[in-house]
Each structure stands twice: as structure tokens, then as C-alpha cells.
Design an enzyme around this catalytic site. Structure first.
Site, PDB file in Angstrom:
ATOM      1  N   ASP A  17       0.842  -1.199   0.000  1.00  0.00           N
ATOM      2  CA  ASP A  17       0.000   0.000   0.000  1.00  0.00           C
ATOM      3  C   ASP A  17       0.876   1.248   0.000  1.00  0.00           C
ATOM      4  O   ASP A  17       2.029   1.204   0.438  1.00  0.00           O
ATOM      5  CB  ASP A  17      -0.886   0.031   1.248  1.00  0.00           C
ATOM      6  CG  ASP A  17      -1.884  -1.121   1.268  1.00  0.00           C
ATOM      7  OD1 ASP A  17      -2.139  -1.705   0.192  1.00  0.00           O
ATOM      8  OD2 ASP A  17      -2.387  -1.429   2.359  1.00  0.00           O
TER       9      ASP A  17
HETATM   10  N1  URA Z   1      -1.435  -5.900   3.859  1.00  0.00           N
HETATM   11  C1  URA Z   1      -1.892  -4.627   3.839  1.00  0.00           C
HETATM   12  O1  URA Z   1      -2.925  -4.313   4.398  1.00  0.00           O
HETATM   13  N2  URA Z   1      -1.165  -3.716   3.174  1.00  0.00           N
HETATM   14  C2  URA Z   1       0.019  -3.993   2.568  1.00  0.00           C
HETATM   15  O2  URA Z   1       0.653  -3.097   1.999  1.00  0.00           O
HETATM   16  C3  URA Z   1       0.472  -5.326   2.606  1.00  0.00           C
HETATM   17  C4  URA Z   1      -0.273  -6.265   3.258  1.00  0.00           C
END
Ligand code: URA
Length: 303
Positions: free
Chosen positions: A115
Site C-alpha cells: 500500500d
Molecule cells: N497488507 C496490507 O494491508 N497492506 C500492505 O501493503 C500489505 C499487506
């Protein structure tokens, strides 16, 4: 590096592309070198930048210096917040923009997505075969995250993660949630712990006190830019509560959604391991480096 196949089945690429991919210069610069007669292939001067060669089968010299050909690039980045895990984006800054030009000529892409606000280990490569192997659900490659939470999960959450949580739209594969001071948790498929006997496969350094606290293994050399060692936080009564999560898949916002099921909010999330590859504590946010031969060999064993 992409390219056509030559008569013997080997990959053939334009000479100017080969040289710029090897970091000799930009396309314009290497074209000038070639046209000036400074480049030989198999001992003969080649002045046409578009001439195609199989670079791993041709001795290429620039100004008398023999080049070592590199087919692919494998980079570990310490992804900072605020960048999307993509090569192009119309609006947001991308992790590709953080790479030096020397690496960008290979056109590496991120292996999986973090993310925009997730930090830590991001592998970038132009090797589609390895990327596929690391991402394919059937290979169960472990990804380990350190999460800072607003509430400490209890053993029911650990158990629910281990069983495989149902989120809207899909059933998660079993995941391991490692609480500070918690006893070891059962293995899930593709588990690395079999390699070292350690809970996550991460070797602990002899003098590391966190190895003694049980549950959460230490990252060799420590992981930079954390709000403190996990072991130091065991028994902490105020947020952030630091835990580790090990997944073998990577659905959209998966960890945040898994905790949200229990009304727990992820305040910060950082990936610290993918298969055998550990985030290098020497990398500042935004920095990257090529994998060492040993790291690449270990990672390539993922299956
Ligand atoms: N899980 C999440 O919520 N975000 C990420 O970036 C990776 C795994």
C-alpha cells in the site's frame, strides 16, 4: 532486458540497448560511442547502434574495456511512505522514480504491491519468471510484516488468523500472527521455519535479547526505523502494540482488513521479509541495492 531470439535460440538485442542496460550511458550517449567506432563486438568494430547481438554470447568491448553482461536486475528497496508500488502512475509518485537511472534502464517492476502507506521490503526486478514464482499462490512464499496496532490482539485473533479468516469476497489462507512473548505458533504451508528451527526462519544473532523473549524472532542487525524493538514492547500497555504477521498471499489491504475484522486498526505496516530475503537495515527509506549472489540464490529456491 527483453529481446528477440537469434538463430541459435539465444536472446538478441540492439547494441545501443545492451550498452545502456549495462549502465554505459544513456541511449544517446552510447549511440555516439558506437558511431565513433569505440565499440567492438567479437573483436570487430560495429558502428550501427541497431545491430543485434546475443550479449551473453558476444564479447563486447567499449574503449578497449570488456563488459560483463547482466541479463536481469534484482533490487531490494526500503519502500518509503507516499509512493505507489508501480512503474507508472498518472498522479502519484512511484517507487520506480526512486531508482537510479542505471537500474531503471532494465525497466524493473515491483514484485507484488505494498500500500502507499506501507513501508519496507520491496523487491524489484525485470525477471518475470522469478516474479511469477514469488507471487503465485501455489508456491506459498512467505511475506512477513511488522504491524503497529492500536489494540493488542488476543489469542482468539491468533487462532482466527491461523484458521484462515473469511473476508468479504474471499477466504484467506492460514496466516501466522506473532504476539510479543507468545509461544511458537503452528506452521503453515511453505513455512520457512523448517529451515532454521526458528519461528519464522530468520536467524537470531547470539547476543540478541529479543531471541530470549520468545514468540517474535529478531531480524539480524535489527530493522531500522521502527518504533522500538518488538521484544522491548512485550508487556506494553499503551499503543502502538507491535506484532508480526506472516502471510503466503497478498490480497488488497489484506492485513489491515484482517485486523479490522476484530476492530483493530493498523497504525503502521512494514514488510521485513519475503521468503529468505530480509530487509537490509542499512537501507534508508527510499534507498535500494542489488541483491547479493547469496540472496538471489536463496530467493530463487522458492518453489
Ligand atoms: N497488507 C496490507 O494491508 N497492506 C500492505 O501493503 C500489505 C499487506
Amino acid at each position: 532486458m527483453s529481446g528477440e531470439r537469434g538463430p541459435a535460440g539465444e536472446k538478441a538485442d540492439r547494441l545501443d540497448k545492451i550498452l545502456s542496460n549495462m549502465g554505459i550511458g544513456t541511449r544517446a550517449e552510447v549511440k555516439r560511442l558506437i558511431r565513433a567506432g569505440d565499440v567492438t563486438c567479437g573483436g570487430a568494430v560495429v558502428k550501427d547502434p541497431e545491430t543485434k547481438f546475443a550479449p551473453n554470447q558476444t564479447v563486447i568491448c567499449v574503449a578497449g574495456r570488456t563488459l560483463r553482461y547482466q541479463e536481469h536486475i534484482y533490487l531490494m528497496m526500503n519502500k518509503p511512505e507516499g509512493y505507489v508500488s508501480a512503474t507508472h502512475d498518472a498522479v502519484k509518485r512511484t517507487v520506480s522514480e526512486l531508482l537510479p537511472e542505471r537500474c531503471r534502464v532494465f525497466e524493473p517492476f515491483p514484485v507484488g504491491r505494498l500500500d502507499i502507506d506501507t513501508t519496507g521490503l520491496l523487491l524489484l526486478t525485470d525477471d518475470g519468471e522469478l516474479a511469477h514464482r514469488l507471487l503465485s499462490p501455489k508456491h506459498h512464499v512467505e511475506k512477513e510484516y511488522e504491524a503497529e496496532l492500536d489494540r493488542m490482539p488476543d489469542e482468539n485473533v491468533v487462532e482466527a488468523f491461523a484458521q484462515g479468516l473469511r473476508l468479504e469476497g474471499f477466504l484467506c489462507k492460514p496466516a501466522r500472527l506473532l504476539l510479543p512473548g507468545a509461544p511458537d505458533t503452528p506452521k503453515i504451508p511453505g513455512d520457512m521455519s523448517a529451515l532454521s528451527g526458528d519461528v519464522s526462519g530468520i536467524p537470531t544473532s547470539p547476543g540478541d535479547a529479543s531471541a530470549l523473549s520468545g514468540g517474535i524472532p529478531a531480524i539480524p542487525g535489527g530493522v531500522p526505523d521502527v518504533s522500538g524493538d518488538v521484544s522491548a514492547l512485550s508487556g506494553s500497555t499503551a499503543p502502538p502494540f507491535v506484532v508480526r504477521v506472516i502471510l503466503t498471499e497478498g490480497k488488497f489491504h489484506q492485513i489491515k482488513r484482517m485486523f479490522a475484522r476484530f476492530d483493530i486498526r493498523v497504525l503502521r505496516l512494514r514488510r521485513i521479509r519475503m521468503h529468505s530475503l530480509l530487509l537490509d537495515p542499512a537501507l534508508a527509506p527510499g534507498e535500494s541495492r542489488e541483491l547479493s549472489p547469496a540472496e538471489l540464490t536463496a530467493l530463487s529456491a522458492a518453489r
